[in-house]
Design an enzyme around this catalytic site. Sequence first.
Site, PDB file in Angstrom:
ATOM      1  N   ASP A 405      42.859 100.986  46.740  1.00  0.00           N
ATOM      2  CA  ASP A 405      42.390 100.248  45.768  1.00  0.00           C
ATOM      3  C   ASP A 405      41.182 101.034  44.940  1.00  0.00           C
ATOM      4  OD1 ASP A 405      42.173  97.870  43.750  1.00  0.00           O
ATOM      5  OD2 ASP A 405      40.150  97.655  44.855  1.00  0.00           O
ATOM      6  N   GLU A 458      45.544 103.964  43.535  1.00  0.00           N
ATOM      7  CA  GLU A 458      45.272 103.343  42.184  1.00  0.00           C
ATOM      8  C   GLU A 458      44.309 104.172  41.678  1.00  0.00           C
ATOM      9  OE1 GLU A 458      43.786  99.482  39.789  1.00  0.00           O
ATOM     10  OE2 GLU A 458      43.019  99.879  41.900  1.00  0.00           O
TER      11      GLU A 458
END
EC number: 2.4.1.18
Length: 730
Positions: A405, A458
Site C-alpha cells: 500500500d 500501489e
Amino acid sequence: MTTAVTQAIIDGFFDASNGDPFATLGMHETEQGIEIRTLLPDANRMVVIERESGKEITELDCVDERGFFVGVIPNCRQFFAYQLQVFWGNEAQIIEDPYRFHPMIDDLEQWLLSEGSMLRPYEVLGAHFMECDGVSGVNFRLWAPNARRVSIVGDFNYWDGRRHPMRFHSKSGVWELFLPKASLGQLYKFELIDCHGNLRLKADPFAFSSQLRPDTASQVSALPNVVEMTEARKKANQGNQPISIYEVHLGSWRRNLENNFWLDYDQIADELIPYVKEMGFTHIEFLPLSEFPFDGSWGYQPLGLYSPTSRFGSPEAFSRLVKRAHEAGINVILDWVPGHFPSDTHGLVAFDGTALYEHEDPREGYHQDWNTLIYNYGRNEVKNFLSSNALYWLERFGVDGIRVDAVASMIYRDYSRVEGEWIPNQYGGRENLEAIEFLKHTNWKIHSEMAGAISIAEESTSFAGVTHPSENGGLGFNFKWNMGWMNDTLAYMKLDPIYRQYHHNKMTFGMVYQYSENFVLPLSHDEVVHGKYSLLGKMPGDTWQKFANLRAYYGYMWGYPGKKLLFMGNEFAQGREWNHEESLDWFLLDENIDGGWHKGVLKLVKDLNQIYQKNRPLFELDNSPEGFDWLVVDDAANSVFAFERRSSNGERIIVVSNFTPVPRHDYRIGVNIVGEYEEILNTDSMYYQGSNVGNFGCVASENIESHGRENSISVSIPPLATVYLRLKAK
C-alpha cells in the site's frame, strides 16, 4: 563469586526498577556454597526441592516480608535443577524458578538481529512455546535496547511487573525470559521502564495473535507451520497467465443477517470461496488483515503485523481460509502496509522511550495525511522487522502475494508536504533512499525465499522501474497498479457521451506507457468511498444508460492489456458507496426488485472472467507490443475504439467499444487477418439487460480497404457497448 544482596537491590525489585534480575536471582556461587535467591511477592515460605529426586533440600530465609527469599546450600559447589515449593498461608504449590534457566539466544542470533540480516526474526523474537530442560513454558524475547527494565506481565502473574523482570543482552538490545508453565492462549504484554524512567505497557511487535479491540494484549500462539508453494500456485501468478483479482474487505463482504456482526474466517470460507470460484476470479485480494485498532482504517493502520486480526477468529482459522481457497484453485493476495503505523500507546510509538521504530524528526517520521508515524527504514532492525513480515505471511500462511500500500508515500520524502516540511536526502533529492532500498530488499527476500510468490505495488506516480528487477535498478515488484489508466478512463466514463469526443485520448493514452511496467488495472475500494460515488453512480444518463455504460466499460477493461482487479460489490454494480460497517447490498440481485439490472452486470462479469481465462490473446502478451494493435484509435467523433489482442500462437480477438448511445451499423474496421470473426461477447446482449443489437454471431472480412489495411469487416456496434470478435481457426 557473586556480590551480596543489599536492601537497595531488594527494594529495586519491589519498585520494579531492577533491570538486571539474573545478577541477583537464581543460583549463585558463594564462599559458603550455592546460594538461591527468589522473588515472589506475598509468599510466606519457600522451600527448595531437587527436581530429579523430589527431595527437599533447604528452606529459604525470608529476608524481606514483601516476598524476597535467600538460602545457602552449604558446601554445594555445583548448580542443579531445582523447584520451589511456595506457601501462601495454608496453601502450597510447586513451581519452576525462571531464573535458574540459562540464556537461550546465542551470539550468532544476536549478531544477525543487530545487523538486520536474520531472514526470519519471528522465529527468535516474540513469544515461543517450547520445552527447556524438560520443562514446558514460553520463551519471551523483546527488542528494546534503550529500556532500563523490561518485565513480562500477563495472565500467569496477575499482570504484576515486579514478578518477572527479564534478562538484557547488550549485544543486540534484546530482553529475554523463559517462563515455565506459561502456555498457549495466555494473554501478555511487556512492561517497560523506558530510558526516561517512564512506565510503558506494550504489546508484542512479534505477537502471532492479539486481542480484539478495544483490548490490546498479545496472546501466546504457536508459530504457524510452513506452507509449501505448489507448482499450480506458481503458474497462476505468472505474467503470461490470466489474473483476475476480486478485492475483498472481510468485515463487510457479507455479514450475519441477524445482528449485522462479522462472519468468522470459517464462515467466510464457506460462502466466499464458492462465490469467487463461480464468478471466475483467479485471485482474492484481502484488504489488510494484520491486527489493527481502528475499524475505520479498514486495516491500513496496523499495529500487530504478525497477528491475523482476531475480528474474524484465530490464526489457525485464517490458515484454513487460505487453504480452502487453494483447494478451489484460487490464489490469495494480502494487502500489506509497511508505510506507516498509528500512534496508539500500546504499539510501536516511542517504544523504549526513543523513536525506536519511527523517525524522531516529524519531517521524516510523521505522516500528516493519516496522523500516523513513518518507519525508519534506515535502521537495520526495523527494516528486518518489516521485510521478514512479508515473508512470514507468504511462508507461514501460504499467501501467494502481497500488495504494498501507498508506495509513493514511502519513496518520496516530500509526499504531501510543502517546502519546509521535509528533509532532503543526502544528495539533496526528494527520494527516500532508505525506503527504496527497503522495498528492493523486501522483494529480493520474497523472490529468493518464496519463488513463485508475487508482490504488487500501489504506486501512484511515474517513478521509473517499479516492476523492473532490482539488479537493473528497479524496485523488484512483479506488478504495479495502473493508477493512470484508472483515473483517465473513469474521468472519461463520467462524462456525458456528447462530450466524450473531446476527451478521446483519455481512453488511449495508457498505451503510450503500457510496456514501461507490468500493470494491474485496478477498480479498487478507493474508487467507491469518500464521496466518489459507486462505479454505477459515476456513470451518466438514466438507469438504462448507467448500466450500459458500466457494462461497456467492463468489457473495455477486460479486453485491454493488464491484469484485472475489481472491488467487491462492483461485480453487480452496487448503487451506493461502500460502507465498511455494513454488508454489500446482495438484495439487489433479486430480479423482482429492479428487473434484473444488477443481475445482468453480475452475469457479464462472470462471462468476462470465463472468456478471459479461456482466450490467450486476452492475457498472454500483456507486456509485449506483439500482443496489441490499435485498429481504430482516432474516431473521436463517434467515440469508437477498436483494437486487436494477439497470442503467441496467432490467435486474435478484436475488441470494439462504442461509448455513445447511438448504434453504429455497417461500421467498417480494418483487420490484419482475412477470415471470419465470431462474436463471443456483447455487453448489449439481452442476457445482460441490454438492447440486443449485435452481429448475429459472426462477421466475415472483405477485400475493402479501411484504416490503412487492405481488408476489413463491417460490424454493428451496439449503443454504449463493447463487443469481442474472435478470429475463427481455419
